[in-house]
Motif scaffolding. Structure first.
Motif, PDB file in Angstrom:
ATOM      1  N   ARG A  59      43.916  36.557  -1.512  1.00  4.71           N
ATOM      2  CA  ARG A  59      45.251  36.704  -0.929  1.00  4.71           C
ATOM      3  C   ARG A  59      45.205  36.902   0.588  1.00  4.71           C
ATOM      4  N   THR A  60      46.331  36.698   1.221  1.00  7.51           N
ATOM      5  CA  THR A  60      46.423  36.826   2.680  1.00  7.51           C
ATOM      6  C   THR A  60      46.497  38.286   3.134  1.00  7.51           C
ATOM      7  N   GLY A  61      46.716  39.213   2.219  1.00  9.80           N
ATOM      8  CA  GLY A  61      46.785  40.639   2.536  1.00  9.80           C
ATOM      9  C   GLY A  61      46.332  41.462   1.357  1.00  9.80           C
ATOM     10  N   PRO A  68      48.498  33.413  -1.713  1.00  9.21           N
ATOM     11  CA  PRO A  68      47.110  32.970  -1.669  1.00  9.21           C
ATOM     12  C   PRO A  68      46.757  32.350  -0.315  1.00  9.21           C
ATOM     13  N   ILE A  69      45.462  32.362  -0.011  1.00  6.29           N
ATOM     14  CA  ILE A  69      44.983  31.634   1.160  1.00  6.29           C
ATOM     15  C   ILE A  69      44.992  30.147   0.807  1.00  6.29           C
ATOM     16  N   ALA A  70      44.465  29.292   1.663  1.00  5.93           N
ATOM     17  CA  ALA A  70      44.432  27.839   1.422  1.00  5.93           C
ATOM     18  C   ALA A  70      43.964  27.534   0.005  1.00  5.93           C
ATOM     19  N   GLN A  71      44.687  26.672  -0.690  1.00  4.90           N
ATOM     20  CA  GLN A  71      44.475  26.420  -2.117  1.00  4.90           C
ATOM     21  C   GLN A  71      43.031  26.100  -2.484  1.00  4.90           C
ATOM     22  N   ALA A  72      42.353  25.318  -1.683  1.00  6.56           N
ATOM     23  CA  ALA A  72      40.988  24.917  -2.024  1.00  6.56           C
ATOM     24  C   ALA A  72      40.029  26.105  -2.057  1.00  6.56           C
ATOM     25  N   TYR A  73      40.387  27.233  -1.448  1.00  2.44           N
ATOM     26  CA  TYR A  73      39.497  28.392  -1.370  1.00  2.44           C
ATOM     27  C   TYR A  73      40.088  29.644  -2.019  1.00  2.44           C
ATOM     28  N   SER A  74      41.230  29.530  -2.669  1.00  5.59           N
ATOM     29  CA  SER A  74      41.952  30.716  -3.123  1.00  5.59           C
ATOM     30  C   SER A  74      41.559  31.225  -4.502  1.00  5.59           C
ATOM     31  N   ARG A  75      40.747  30.496  -5.247  1.00  4.96           N
ATOM     32  CA  ARG A  75      40.367  30.926  -6.597  1.00  4.96           C
ATOM     33  C   ARG A  75      38.877  31.224  -6.678  1.00  4.96           C
TER      34      ARG A  75
END
Length: 136
Positions: A59-61, A68-75
């Motif tokens: 997450r961004t915070g 979430p942060i950028a989709q490619a790196y969020s999981r």
């Protein structure tokens, strides 16, 4: 127990203690370990405790209300490696509402965000607080 065996066991225990205190333990026997992220050596660990078929959202915070942060790196999935930049307090973990520690993690290609430490193999806060700074 013969004296040679006692000496060997004593040496092994002393070595393990020294390695822990010096931060030289390897990933196989340490909660955090040094790794390369974004061109620097920083403490790293792995994701753990995620249900099969699920993932940990970066997450961004430091809270579940942050996107979430950028989709490619969020999981993140069990076993994924993350770099540990700093820690802060935020929402409690879903599985333990009283555990409010969040880590700012690097996930690759200079992307970073926050995850609840409950889902990381960092060990006890008493230990990792000596290695990882509090976020400003």
């Amino acid at each position: 127990m013969n004296s040679v065996r006692r000496k060997i066991l004593g040496f092994a225990a002393a070595f393990a203690t020294a390695a822990t205190l010096m931060g030289t333990a390897t990933p196989a026997n340490a909660a955090t370990y040094p790794c390369q992220m974004s061109g620097s050596t920083i403490p790293c660990t792995t994701v753990t405790g995620i249900d099969p078929g699920s993932w940990l959202q970066v997450r961004t915070g430091p809270g579940y209300g942050h996107g979430p942060i950028a989709q490619a790196y969020s999981r993140l999935y069990n076993g994924n490696q993350v770099g540990l930049t700093c820690w802060t307090l935020g929402d409690g973990a879903y599985d333990n509402p009283n555990y409010r520690y969040w880590m700012r993690v690097e996930v690759g290609n200079s992307y970073s965000g926050y995850v609840n430490d409950w889902y990381l193999n960092t060990g006890s806060p008493d230990v990792w607080k000596q290695q990882i700074r509090q976020c400003p």
